[in-house]
Design an enzyme around this catalytic site. Structure first.
Site, PDB file in Angstrom:
ATOM      1  N   GLY A   9     -27.994 -63.802 -13.071  1.00 16.82           N
ATOM      2  CA  GLY A   9     -29.315 -64.261 -13.516  1.00 16.82           C
ATOM      3  C   GLY A   9     -29.946 -63.291 -14.494  1.00 16.82           C
ATOM      4  N   THR A  11     -30.242 -63.391 -17.637  1.00 15.82           N
ATOM      5  CA  THR A  11     -31.001 -63.998 -18.745  1.00 15.82           C
ATOM      6  C   THR A  11     -32.377 -64.492 -18.308  1.00 15.82           C
ATOM      7  OG1 THR A  11     -29.931 -66.098 -18.262  1.00 15.82           O
ATOM      8  CG2 THR A  11     -28.935 -64.760 -20.018  1.00 15.82           C
ATOM      9  N   GLN A  13     -36.209 -64.426 -16.174  1.00 18.12           N
ATOM     10  CA  GLN A  13     -37.390 -63.547 -16.231  1.00 18.12           C
ATOM     11  C   GLN A  13     -37.120 -62.209 -15.530  1.00 18.12           C
ATOM     12  OE1 GLN A  13     -41.883 -64.261 -15.053  1.00 18.12           O
ATOM     13  NE2 GLN A  13     -40.738 -63.874 -13.180  1.00 18.12           N
ATOM     14  N   ALA A  82     -29.395 -65.009  -9.738  1.00 19.37           N
ATOM     15  CA  ALA A  82     -29.103 -66.327 -10.323  1.00 19.37           C
ATOM     16  C   ALA A  82     -29.505 -67.435  -9.368  1.00 19.37           C
ATOM     17  CB  ALA A  82     -27.616 -66.428 -10.644  1.00 19.37           C
ATOM     18  N   THR A 128     -37.211 -65.724  -1.134  1.00 23.82           N
ATOM     19  CA  THR A 128     -38.462 -66.280  -1.647  1.00 23.82           C
ATOM     20  C   THR A 128     -39.483 -66.638  -0.568  1.00 23.82           C
ATOM     21  OG1 THR A 128     -39.370 -68.286  -2.689  1.00 23.82           O
ATOM     22  CG2 THR A 128     -37.193 -68.489  -1.728  1.00 23.82           C
ATOM     23  N   GLU A 130     -40.993 -69.243  -0.578  1.00 27.21           N
ATOM     24  CA  GLU A 130     -40.850 -70.676  -0.303  1.00 27.21           C
ATOM     25  C   GLU A 130     -40.229 -70.914   1.074  1.00 27.21           C
ATOM     26  OE1 GLU A 130     -41.670 -73.535  -2.327  1.00 27.21           O
ATOM     27  OE2 GLU A 130     -42.887 -72.023  -3.327  1.00 27.21           O
ATOM     28  N   TYR A 152     -34.915 -76.707  -2.605  1.00 26.32           N
ATOM     29  CA  TYR A 152     -34.768 -75.315  -3.078  1.00 26.32           C
ATOM     30  C   TYR A 152     -34.922 -74.350  -1.912  1.00 26.32           C
ATOM     31  CZ  TYR A 152     -36.398 -70.882  -5.153  1.00 26.32           C
ATOM     32  OH  TYR A 152     -36.579 -69.550  -5.470  1.00 26.32           O
ATOM     33  N   LYS A 156     -32.283 -71.721  -0.230  1.00 27.51           N
ATOM     34  CA  LYS A 156     -32.579 -70.280  -0.171  1.00 27.51           C
ATOM     35  C   LYS A 156     -32.562 -69.769   1.276  1.00 27.51           C
ATOM     36  CE  LYS A 156     -33.404 -68.653  -4.422  1.00 27.51           C
ATOM     37  NZ  LYS A 156     -32.863 -67.398  -4.965  1.00 27.51           N
ATOM     38  N   HIS A 182     -44.059 -64.331  -8.827  1.00 27.63           N
ATOM     39  CA  HIS A 182     -44.348 -63.277  -9.800  1.00 27.63           C
ATOM     40  C   HIS A 182     -44.102 -63.832 -11.186  1.00 27.63           C
ATOM     41  CE1 HIS A 182     -40.399 -62.792  -7.946  1.00 27.63           C
ATOM     42  NE2 HIS A 182     -39.944 -62.499  -9.162  1.00 27.63           N
TER      43      HIS A 182
HETATM   44  P1  NAP Z   1     -35.265 -67.768 -13.800  1.00 26.08           P
HETATM   45  O1  NAP Z   1     -36.054 -67.185 -14.909  1.00 26.08           O
HETATM   46  O2  NAP Z   1     -35.226 -69.248 -13.612  1.00 26.08           O
HETATM   47  O3  NAP Z   1     -33.750 -67.248 -13.978  1.00 26.08           O
HETATM   48  C1  NAP Z   1     -32.692 -67.808 -13.253  1.00 26.08           C
HETATM   49  C2  NAP Z   1     -31.402 -67.176 -13.717  1.00 26.08           C
HETATM   50  O4  NAP Z   1     -30.306 -67.751 -12.983  1.00 26.08           O
HETATM   51  C3  NAP Z   1     -31.092 -67.419 -15.212  1.00 26.08           C
HETATM   52  O5  NAP Z   1     -30.506 -66.256 -15.745  1.00 26.08           O
HETATM   53  C4  NAP Z   1     -30.049 -68.531 -15.137  1.00 26.08           C
HETATM   54  O6  NAP Z   1     -29.173 -68.566 -16.246  1.00 26.08           O
HETATM   55  C5  NAP Z   1     -29.280 -68.108 -13.893  1.00 26.08           C
HETATM   56  N1  NAP Z   1     -28.443 -69.180 -13.353  1.00 26.08           N
HETATM   57  C6  NAP Z   1     -28.839 -70.401 -12.922  1.00 26.08           C
HETATM   58  N2  NAP Z   1     -27.765 -71.110 -12.508  1.00 26.08           N
HETATM   59  C7  NAP Z   1     -26.669 -70.317 -12.695  1.00 26.08           C
HETATM   60  C8  NAP Z   1     -25.278 -70.476 -12.469  1.00 26.08           C
HETATM   61  N3  NAP Z   1     -24.764 -71.614 -11.972  1.00 26.08           N
HETATM   62  N4  NAP Z   1     -24.448 -69.456 -12.769  1.00 26.08           N
HETATM   63  C9  NAP Z   1     -24.936 -68.283 -13.306  1.00 26.08           C
HETATM   64  N5  NAP Z   1     -26.242 -68.088 -13.548  1.00 26.08           N
HETATM   65  C10 NAP Z   1     -27.102 -69.080 -13.247  1.00 26.08           C
HETATM   66  O7  NAP Z   1     -35.695 -67.135 -12.388  1.00 26.08           O
HETATM   67  P2  NAP Z   1     -36.569 -65.828 -12.086  1.00 26.08           P
HETATM   68  O8  NAP Z   1     -38.001 -66.219 -12.042  1.00 26.08           O
HETATM   69  O9  NAP Z   1     -36.109 -64.735 -12.938  1.00 26.08           O
HETATM   70  O10 NAP Z   1     -36.158 -65.572 -10.568  1.00 26.08           O
HETATM   71  C11 NAP Z   1     -35.036 -64.766 -10.236  1.00 26.08           C
HETATM   72  C12 NAP Z   1     -34.590 -65.084  -8.826  1.00 26.08           C
HETATM   73  O11 NAP Z   1     -35.650 -64.819  -7.918  1.00 26.08           O
HETATM   74  C13 NAP Z   1     -34.192 -66.522  -8.567  1.00 26.08           C
HETATM   75  O12 NAP Z   1     -33.146 -66.514  -7.634  1.00 26.08           O
HETATM   76  C14 NAP Z   1     -35.429 -67.149  -7.955  1.00 26.08           C
HETATM   77  O13 NAP Z   1     -35.073 -68.247  -7.157  1.00 26.08           O
HETATM   78  C15 NAP Z   1     -35.945 -65.988  -7.157  1.00 26.08           C
HETATM   79  N6  NAP Z   1     -37.392 -65.932  -6.943  1.00 26.08           N
HETATM   80  C16 NAP Z   1     -38.235 -65.986  -7.998  1.00 26.08           C
HETATM   81  C17 NAP Z   1     -39.589 -65.878  -7.785  1.00 26.08           C
HETATM   82  C18 NAP Z   1     -40.582 -65.910  -8.930  1.00 26.08           C
HETATM   83  O14 NAP Z   1     -41.786 -66.085  -8.665  1.00 26.08           O
HETATM   84  N7  NAP Z   1     -40.157 -65.707 -10.162  1.00 26.08           N
HETATM   85  C19 NAP Z   1     -40.089 -65.695  -6.475  1.00 26.08           C
HETATM   86  C20 NAP Z   1     -39.183 -65.637  -5.424  1.00 26.08           C
HETATM   87  C21 NAP Z   1     -37.843 -65.735  -5.665  1.00 26.08           C
HETATM   88  P3  NAP Z   1     -29.496 -69.457 -17.576  1.00 26.08           P
HETATM   89  O15 NAP Z   1     -30.408 -68.608 -18.408  1.00 26.08           O
HETATM   90  O16 NAP Z   1     -28.156 -69.656 -18.153  1.00 26.08           O
HETATM   91  O17 NAP Z   1     -30.153 -70.715 -17.096  1.00 26.08           O
HETATM   92  O1  G4F Z   2     -45.277 -72.497 -10.699  1.00 23.97           O
HETATM   93  P1  G4F Z   2     -44.615 -73.337  -9.694  1.00 23.97           P
HETATM   94  O2  G4F Z   2     -43.639 -74.344 -10.195  1.00 23.97           O
HETATM   95  O3  G4F Z   2     -43.937 -72.323  -8.674  1.00 23.97           O
HETATM   96  P2  G4F Z   2     -43.413 -72.483  -7.171  1.00 23.97           P
HETATM   97  O4  G4F Z   2     -43.139 -73.884  -6.807  1.00 23.97           O
HETATM   98  O5  G4F Z   2     -44.366 -71.735  -6.312  1.00 23.97           O
HETATM   99  O6  G4F Z   2     -42.019 -71.727  -7.234  1.00 23.97           O
HETATM  100  C1  G4F Z   2     -41.896 -70.445  -7.853  1.00 23.97           C
HETATM  101  O7  G4F Z   2     -42.232 -69.443  -6.918  1.00 23.97           O
HETATM  102  C2  G4F Z   2     -41.361 -69.379  -5.765  1.00 23.97           C
HETATM  103  C3  G4F Z   2     -41.890 -68.258  -4.867  1.00 23.97           C
HETATM  104  O8  G4F Z   2     -42.840 -68.783  -3.992  1.00 23.97           O
HETATM  105  C4  G4F Z   2     -39.949 -69.095  -6.233  1.00 23.97           C
HETATM  106  F1  G4F Z   2     -39.121 -69.004  -5.166  1.00 23.97           F
HETATM  107  C5  G4F Z   2     -39.494 -70.207  -7.169  1.00 23.97           C
HETATM  108  O9  G4F Z   2     -38.186 -69.875  -7.677  1.00 23.97           O
HETATM  109  C6  G4F Z   2     -40.458 -70.303  -8.347  1.00 23.97           C
HETATM  110  O10 G4F Z   2     -40.350 -69.132  -9.112  1.00 23.97           O
HETATM  111  O11 G4F Z   2     -45.694 -74.090  -8.802  1.00 23.97           O
HETATM  112  C7  G4F Z   2     -46.740 -73.424  -8.132  1.00 23.97           C
HETATM  113  C8  G4F Z   2     -47.724 -74.442  -7.548  1.00 23.97           C
HETATM  114  C9  G4F Z   2     -47.061 -75.571  -6.748  1.00 23.97           C
HETATM  115  O12 G4F Z   2     -47.782 -75.810  -5.567  1.00 23.97           O
HETATM  116  C10 G4F Z   2     -47.183 -76.778  -7.659  1.00 23.97           C
HETATM  117  O13 G4F Z   2     -47.287 -78.017  -6.966  1.00 23.97           O
HETATM  118  O14 G4F Z   2     -48.396 -75.057  -8.635  1.00 23.97           O
HETATM  119  C11 G4F Z   2     -48.463 -76.448  -8.396  1.00 23.97           C
HETATM  120  N1  G4F Z   2     -48.590 -77.134  -9.685  1.00 23.97           N
HETATM  121  C12 G4F Z   2     -49.664 -77.848 -10.054  1.00 23.97           C
HETATM  122  N2  G4F Z   2     -49.458 -78.379 -11.262  1.00 23.97           N
HETATM  123  C13 G4F Z   2     -47.665 -77.197 -10.661  1.00 23.97           C
HETATM  124  C14 G4F Z   2     -48.212 -77.998 -11.661  1.00 23.97           C
HETATM  125  N3  G4F Z   2     -46.433 -76.643 -10.779  1.00 23.97           N
HETATM  126  C15 G4F Z   2     -45.740 -76.874 -11.935  1.00 23.97           C
HETATM  127  N4  G4F Z   2     -44.528 -76.285 -12.102  1.00 23.97           N
HETATM  128  N5  G4F Z   2     -46.250 -77.663 -12.938  1.00 23.97           N
HETATM  129  C16 G4F Z   2     -47.480 -78.245 -12.841  1.00 23.97           C
HETATM  130  O15 G4F Z   2     -47.899 -78.967 -13.751  1.00 23.97           O
END
Ligand code: NAP
Ligand code: G4F
Length: 363
Positions: A9, A11, A13, A82, A128, A130, A152, A156, A182
């Protein structure tokens, strides 16, 4: 021993911020990329070519590619980031989400065992908030029961438990960071925060009329991604392999996020109506600039996430209040104001060029 990190992962964020963080610490960083018809690696373009930064093709759905790569790199730390990380998308592509987000974790663990690296390679799993889903207590900590509420989150949850199982069964140093939301200027554009900051910037600069959102009442504990990647590293430096909640301990609604982002974009909002009929009005012009669309409602929505970061604070020495909510919204909105302004200039240059070419002014 030379510190060698393998990031899946890379590439994404978090992968991009973590790469920068580990390179600055002197690590040799290896990242997994996958083939795509458009090579879109914007977040890590500035790192490509650096002597300690290496990219390799593999896929979380392809065990053989992971086994071969882990054997070739011989990492001392693996950060498994990833994932198909979009909750709403997981309702449309549940099987793919399970394959990458659940079985993918197992594939990484098995790749380490197949290469006999159980004792030399530590593994961080991107878990997560979630998992808490339809929350059973507020705030949520490491002891709070899980109640996943989307395909999802269910995928997870498997990742979380298989990591725990391998830790206990094979004495591996593998841990989950239970990270709450984040965000950053590098956040994917369909997550709610980035969707809002980009739209606020476009509306403020006359490039968009209205922003359509789903559930405005949903509450999240939003932190800054750059602060959170430090914690991923700290978790692997802890003397014992343990799971940690990473959060700010502060909660806001989607509506509050939007109000502040529009404020930083120069638009003060007034909210009127309820539910699907709620609108955000630009106080100065009287125009509706935010509206609700059912398209963004989820079959089941997680609406009350608030993390308790006490364990990370006391045991890892991590500071959950480094970047405040206000600073986060400001930095994302300012970034997108500049991005949108830049797009405007580029479009103007393209238009002028097309006109000059047509008139034969330039050839
Ligand atoms: P992101 O921006 O969506 O990045 C996901 C990464 O996974 C990308 O590099 C993507 O590659 C790669 N990926 C997806 N499918 C793949 C596959 N089949 N093989 C290899 N690589 C693959 O996610 P993020 O926000 O950085 O989050 C990083 C991790 O933390 C994720 O596991 C997410 O579920 C978890 N997480 C995120 C948050 C949050 O708030 N950001 C919170 C809790 C947990 P491509 O660029 O090629 O698509
Ligand atoms: O920004 P969201 O899509 O993030 P969500 O669903 O919280 O998931 C993110 O955070 C998780 C950690 O808790 C990660 F595990 C996951 O990979 C991802 O990074 O939505 C946040 C909230 C939701 O309740 C959604 O229903 O915002 C609400 N929302 C309202 N309007 C929306 C929208 N979400 C999205 N994406 N787009 C809307 O227009």
């Amino acid at each position: 021993m030379n510190k060698k990190a393998l990031i899946t992962g890379v590439t994404g964020q978090d992968g991009s911020f973590l790469s920068e963080f580990l390179l600055a610490k002197g690590y040799e960083v290896h990242g997994i990329i996958r083939r795509s018809s458009v090579d879109f690696r914007e977040r890590i373009a500035h790192l490509e070519g650096k002597p300690n930064f290496h990219l390799h093709y593999a896929d979380m759905g392809d065990s053989m590619s992971l086994v071969k790569l882990v054997g070739k790199v011989q990492p001392t730390e693996i950060y498994n980031l990833a994932a198909q990380s979009h909750v709403q998308v997981s309702f449309d592509a549940p099987e793919f989400t399970a394959d990458v987000d659940a079985v993918g974790v197992l594939r990484i663990l098995e790749a380490v065992r197949t290469n006999h690296l159980e004792k030399s390679c530590k593994i961080y799993q991107a878990s997560t908030s979630e998992l808490y889903g339809k929350v059973e207590e507020i705030p949520q900590n490491e002891q709070t029961p899980f109640h996943p509420y989307s395909p999802y989150a269910v995928a997870k949850l498997y990742g979380y438990w298989i990591v725990k199982e391998y830790r206990e069964a094979y004495d591996m140093f593998c841990c989950s960071g239970i990270l709450f939301n984040h965000e950053s200027e590098r956040r994917g554009e369909t997550f709610v925060t980035r969707k809002i900051t980009l739209a606020a910037a476009r509306i403020a600069q006359g490039n968009q009329d209205c922003l359509y959102l789903g559930n405005l009442d949903s509450k999240r504990d939003w932190g800054y991604a750059k602060d959170y990647v430090e914690c991923m590293w700290l978790i692997l430096q802890h003397p014992t392999p343990e799971d940690f909640v990473i959060a700010t301990g502060v909660q806001h609604t989607v509506r509050e996020f939007a109000t502040l982002a529009f404020h930083y974009a120069g638009i003060e909002l007034r909210w009127e109506g309820e539910g699907i009929n709620e609108i955000g009005i630009d106080v100065k012009t009287g125009r509706t600039v935010v509206a609700v669309s059912e398209d963004f409602y989820r079959p089941t929505d997680v609406v009350n996430l608030l993390g308790d970061p006490t364990k990370a604070k006391t045991e890892l020495g991590w500071n959950p209040s480094k970047t405040s909510f206000e600073e986060l919204v400001r930095l994302m909105t300012e970034h997108d104001m500049a991005k949108v302004a830049g797009e405007g200039v580029a479009a103007k240059v393209r238009m002028n060029l097309a006109e000059y070419l047509e008139k034969g002014i330039v050839k």
